[in-house]
Design a protein around this motif. Structure first.
Motif, PDB file in Angstrom:
ATOM      1  N   GLU A   1      57.094  12.758   1.531  1.00  0.00           N
ATOM      2  CA  GLU A   1      55.825  13.161   0.909  1.00  0.00           C
ATOM      3  C   GLU A   1      55.907  14.619   0.479  1.00  0.00           C
ATOM      4  O   GLU A   1      56.314  15.471   1.258  1.00  0.00           O
ATOM      5  CB  GLU A   1      54.673  12.969   1.901  1.00  0.00           C
ATOM      6  CG  GLU A   1      53.313  13.296   1.334  1.00  0.00           C
ATOM      7  CD  GLU A   1      52.976  12.485   0.095  1.00  0.00           C
ATOM      8  OE1 GLU A   1      52.924  13.082  -0.999  1.00  0.00           O
ATOM      9  OE2 GLU A   1      52.764  11.270   0.210  1.00  0.00           O
TER      10      GLU A   1
ATOM     11  N   LEU B   1      45.711  12.897   5.010  1.00  0.00           N
ATOM     12  CA  LEU B   1      46.247  12.311   6.228  1.00  0.00           C
ATOM     13  C   LEU B   1      45.076  11.791   7.045  1.00  0.00           C
ATOM     14  O   LEU B   1      44.087  12.489   7.240  1.00  0.00           O
ATOM     15  CB  LEU B   1      47.011  13.376   7.031  1.00  0.00           C
ATOM     16  CG  LEU B   1      48.060  14.183   6.265  1.00  0.00           C
ATOM     17  CD1 LEU B   1      48.675  15.232   7.161  1.00  0.00           C
ATOM     18  CD2 LEU B   1      49.121  13.275   5.680  1.00  0.00           C
TER      19      LEU B   1
ATOM     20  N   GLU C   1      51.429  12.354  15.582  1.00  0.00           N
ATOM     21  CA  GLU C   1      50.588  11.190  15.367  1.00  0.00           C
ATOM     22  C   GLU C   1      49.147  11.672  15.254  1.00  0.00           C
ATOM     23  O   GLU C   1      48.660  12.386  16.128  1.00  0.00           O
ATOM     24  CB  GLU C   1      50.726  10.187  16.512  1.00  0.00           C
ATOM     25  CG  GLU C   1      50.028   8.889  16.196  1.00  0.00           C
ATOM     26  CD  GLU C   1      50.435   7.766  17.134  1.00  0.00           C
ATOM     27  OE1 GLU C   1      49.546   6.963  17.464  1.00  0.00           O
ATOM     28  OE2 GLU C   1      51.603   7.704  17.530  1.00  0.00           O
TER      29      GLU C   1
ATOM     30  N   GLY D   1      45.937   7.525  12.612  1.00  0.00           N
ATOM     31  CA  GLY D   1      46.945   6.479  12.639  1.00  0.00           C
ATOM     32  C   GLY D   1      48.211   6.839  11.881  1.00  0.00           C
ATOM     33  O   GLY D   1      49.236   6.198  12.056  1.00  0.00           O
ATOM     34  N   ASP D   2      48.140   7.857  11.024  1.00  0.00           N
ATOM     35  CA  ASP D   2      49.320   8.290  10.277  1.00  0.00           C
ATOM     36  C   ASP D   2      50.316   8.973  11.200  1.00  0.00           C
ATOM     37  O   ASP D   2      49.933   9.620  12.181  1.00  0.00           O
ATOM     38  CB  ASP D   2      48.940   9.270   9.159  1.00  0.00           C
ATOM     39  CG  ASP D   2      48.324   8.587   7.951  1.00  0.00           C
ATOM     40  OD1 ASP D   2      48.482   7.357   7.808  1.00  0.00           O
ATOM     41  OD2 ASP D   2      47.689   9.288   7.143  1.00  0.00           O
ATOM     42  N   LYS D   3      51.604   8.822  10.875  1.00  0.00           N
ATOM     43  CA  LYS D   3      52.661   9.528  11.597  1.00  0.00           C
ATOM     44  C   LYS D   3      53.365  10.444  10.610  1.00  0.00           C
ATOM     45  O   LYS D   3      53.698  10.040   9.498  1.00  0.00           O
ATOM     46  CB  LYS D   3      53.667   8.548  12.198  1.00  0.00           C
ATOM     47  CG  LYS D   3      53.154   7.892  13.440  1.00  0.00           C
ATOM     48  CD  LYS D   3      54.235   7.140  14.162  1.00  0.00           C
ATOM     49  CE  LYS D   3      53.647   6.512  15.421  1.00  0.00           C
ATOM     50  NZ  LYS D   3      54.594   5.661  16.093  1.00  0.00           N
ATOM     51  N   LEU D   4      53.586  11.664  11.035  1.00  0.00           N
ATOM     52  CA  LEU D   4      54.175  12.687  10.180  1.00  0.00           C
ATOM     53  C   LEU D   4      55.394  13.272  10.874  1.00  0.00           C
ATOM     54  O   LEU D   4      55.332  13.587  12.060  1.00  0.00           O
ATOM     55  CB  LEU D   4      53.119  13.783   9.965  1.00  0.00           C
ATOM     56  CG  LEU D   4      53.241  14.683   8.771  1.00  0.00           C
ATOM     57  CD1 LEU D   4      53.202  13.886   7.479  1.00  0.00           C
ATOM     58  CD2 LEU D   4      52.131  15.703   8.770  1.00  0.00           C
ATOM     59  N   GLU D   5      56.495  13.392  10.144  1.00  0.00           N
ATOM     60  CA  GLU D   5      57.704  14.014  10.676  1.00  0.00           C
ATOM     61  C   GLU D   5      57.961  15.301   9.914  1.00  0.00           C
ATOM     62  O   GLU D   5      58.174  15.288   8.711  1.00  0.00           O
ATOM     63  CB  GLU D   5      58.895  13.067  10.548  1.00  0.00           C
ATOM     64  CG  GLU D   5      58.781  11.838  11.420  1.00  0.00           C
ATOM     65  CD  GLU D   5      59.933  10.877  11.227  1.00  0.00           C
ATOM     66  OE1 GLU D   5      61.088  11.339  11.220  1.00  0.00           O
ATOM     67  OE2 GLU D   5      59.661   9.680  11.063  1.00  0.00           O
TER      68      GLU D   5
ATOM     69  N   THR E   1      57.638  14.940  15.522  1.00  0.00           N
ATOM     70  CA  THR E   1      56.825  13.818  15.076  1.00  0.00           C
ATOM     71  C   THR E   1      55.392  14.021  15.562  1.00  0.00           C
ATOM     72  O   THR E   1      55.170  14.321  16.730  1.00  0.00           O
ATOM     73  CB  THR E   1      57.381  12.480  15.609  1.00  0.00           C
ATOM     74  OG1 THR E   1      58.727  12.341  15.157  1.00  0.00           O
ATOM     75  CG2 THR E   1      56.564  11.304  15.117  1.00  0.00           C
TER      76      THR E   1
ATOM     77  N   LEU F   1      55.865  10.978   5.773  1.00  0.00           N
ATOM     78  CA  LEU F   1      54.565  10.435   6.149  1.00  0.00           C
ATOM     79  C   LEU F   1      54.743   8.936   6.302  1.00  0.00           C
ATOM     80  O   LEU F   1      55.062   8.243   5.322  1.00  0.00           O
ATOM     81  CB  LEU F   1      53.513  10.753   5.082  1.00  0.00           C
ATOM     82  CG  LEU F   1      52.143  10.126   5.286  1.00  0.00           C
ATOM     83  CD1 LEU F   1      51.517  10.576   6.598  1.00  0.00           C
ATOM     84  CD2 LEU F   1      51.228  10.452   4.121  1.00  0.00           C
ATOM     85  N   ASN F   2      54.605   8.435   7.515  1.00  0.00           N
ATOM     86  CA  ASN F   2      54.814   7.008   7.809  1.00  0.00           C
ATOM     87  C   ASN F   2      56.175   6.533   7.298  1.00  0.00           C
ATOM     88  O   ASN F   2      56.311   5.445   6.745  1.00  0.00           O
ATOM     89  CB  ASN F   2      53.674   6.165   7.227  1.00  0.00           C
ATOM     90  CG  ASN F   2      52.338   6.553   7.799  1.00  0.00           C
ATOM     91  OD1 ASN F   2      52.224   6.862   8.986  1.00  0.00           O
ATOM     92  ND2 ASN F   2      51.308   6.566   6.976  1.00  0.00           N
ATOM     93  N   GLY F   3      57.198   7.402   7.449  1.00  0.00           N
ATOM     94  CA  GLY F   3      58.564   7.047   7.084  1.00  0.00           C
ATOM     95  C   GLY F   3      58.934   7.255   5.632  1.00  0.00           C
ATOM     96  O   GLY F   3      60.056   6.994   5.226  1.00  0.00           O
TER      97      GLY F   3
END
Length: 69
Positions: free
Chosen positions: A46, A53, A67, A56-60, A65, A41-43
């Motif tokens: 998590e 969430l 957004e 604006g959050d980014k999840l991998e 990925t 979560l945002n790098g």
């Protein structure tokens, strides 16, 4: 490629997100999925299925990925 995920409320929990994206089939699986699979979560790694969430959050997840909008 970044996939867009549209929020329908102020936030969504990580467990709900995994279920919505069909990564898991039930909310109960979230705990086990997060123990065995890296989710960023945002790098940052998590593991809390209840993590909120927000836009604006980014999840991998699974080499994808997302957004949140």
């Amino acid at each position: 490629m970044i996939k867009e995920f549209k929020l329908t409320s102020e936030y969504i929990t990580l467990g709900q997100f995994l279920k919505e994206e069909s990564i898991i089939s039930s909310g109960g699986q979230a705990k086990w999925y997060l123990q065995d699979n890296p989710v960023l979560l945002n790098g940052v790694k998590e593991q809390r299925r209840g993590k909120k969430l927000r836009s604006g959050d980014k999840l991998e997840v699974n080499q994808e990925t997302y957004e949140l909008r």
